[in-house]
Design a protein around this motif. Structure first.
Motif, short mmCIF file in Angstrom:
data_model
loop_
_atom_site.label_atom_id
_atom_site.label_comp_id
_atom_site.label_asym_id
_atom_site.label_seq_id
_atom_site.Cartn_x
_atom_site.Cartn_y
_atom_site.Cartn_z
N ALA A 33 91.60 33.94 40.33
CA ALA A 33 91.70 34.26 41.77
C ALA A 33 93.15 34.39 42.27
N PRO A 34 94.05 33.43 41.93
CA PRO A 34 95.44 33.59 42.43
C PRO A 34 96.08 34.90 41.95
N GLN A 35 95.88 35.24 40.68
CA GLN A 35 96.44 36.50 40.16
C GLN A 35 95.80 37.69 40.87
N ALA A 36 94.50 37.61 41.12
CA ALA A 36 93.79 38.72 41.78
C ALA A 36 94.30 38.91 43.20
N ARG A 37 94.57 37.81 43.91
CA ARG A 37 95.09 37.92 45.28
C ARG A 37 96.47 38.58 45.28
N LEU A 43 98.68 46.12 45.39
CA LEU A 43 97.97 47.40 45.43
C LEU A 43 97.82 47.92 46.86
N ARG A 44 97.61 47.02 47.79
CA ARG A 44 97.37 47.47 49.19
C ARG A 44 98.60 48.12 49.81
N ASP A 45 99.77 47.97 49.17
CA ASP A 45 100.98 48.65 49.65
C ASP A 45 100.96 50.14 49.31
N HIS A 46 99.99 50.58 48.52
CA HIS A 46 99.93 51.98 48.06
C HIS A 46 98.62 52.62 48.53
N PHE A 82 91.94 43.97 35.47
CA PHE A 82 91.17 42.85 36.01
C PHE A 82 90.02 42.51 35.07
N GLN A 83 89.98 41.29 34.59
CA GLN A 83 88.83 40.82 33.82
C GLN A 83 87.82 40.23 34.81
N LEU A 90 86.17 38.71 40.31
CA LEU A 90 85.17 39.77 40.48
C LEU A 90 85.00 40.09 41.97
N GLU A 91 84.95 39.05 42.79
CA GLU A 91 84.76 39.24 44.24
C GLU A 91 85.93 39.99 44.86
N LEU A 92 87.15 39.64 44.45
CA LEU A 92 88.34 40.32 44.97
C LEU A 92 88.37 41.78 44.54
#
Length: 197
Positions: A33-37, A43-46, A82-83, A90-92
């Protein structure tokens, strides 16, 4: 007047110089989760992302895949693999894929989209099938990433068959798997950018 353009053959592509690939220093493996956040924030910057998924291959006739096991998203500079075995990860990823503010460009995404709906319980939004753009430009056959790279960059995109058919559900992905997966999404990002030119 509609002009039909030929899709480059395997033999034609084999003669081309090699297309540059992302190295491991530009690929981030995301499995918690921390890595996914952190990845989601980057990613949201693009506005636009290259997009692909990988699933563990099925070899038996009636065997149903429980993939995707990984989702790849890429900008022009960086790719994230993302694994999906971690529920929070998965949720993120599901949230990223359902976000229609970002274009997710890739090749042959019909199967990926069906599997995402089934496993992540979201409808991917903002998905751009790059083959459709090539069809509009007069290419008859599905282009695929290799054909697209040959047409747009006059270069050869290398894909490892061994990596393609490897176990994507494995908790520890190999360097070869990471390079294969990340570059599929990255090449889609580069093709999309070139098409928007």
């Amino acid at each position: 007047m509609n002009t039909t353009r030929p899709t480059p053959s395997k033999d034609d592509i084999a003669l081309l110089p090699e297309f540059r690939r992302l190295g491991l220093h530009q690929i981030t493996l995301v499995d918690n989760a921390p890595q996914a956040r952190e990845a989601a924030a980057a990613l949201r910057d693009h506005a636009d992302w290259g997009f692909d998924t990988e699933s563990k291959p099925t070899f038996l006739k009636d065997q149903v895949s429980d993939g995707p096991h990984i989702v790849q998203l890429s900008t022009r500079e960086q790719a994230w693999v993302f694994q999906l075995h971690d529920p929070a990860c998965l949720e993120l990823v599901a949230g990223l894929l359902a976000d229609g503010r970002h274009t997710k460009a890739g090749f042959g995404l019909g199967d990926d989209t069906k599997r995402i709906k089934s496993k992540l319980m979201v409808e991917p939004a903002g998905v751009l099938e790059l083959n459709h753009i090539f069809r509009e430009q007069g290419y008859r056959k599905d282009m695929g990433v290799k054909g697209a790279v040959a047409v747009l960059f006059n270069q050869r995109f290398i894909k490892s068959k061994k990596a393609a058919t490897s176990n994507w559900a494995n908790p520890r992905l190999s360097e070869a798997q990471l390079i294969y997966a990340a570059n599929d999404a990255w090449a889609a990002a580069m093709v999309h950018e070139a098409l928007r030119g």
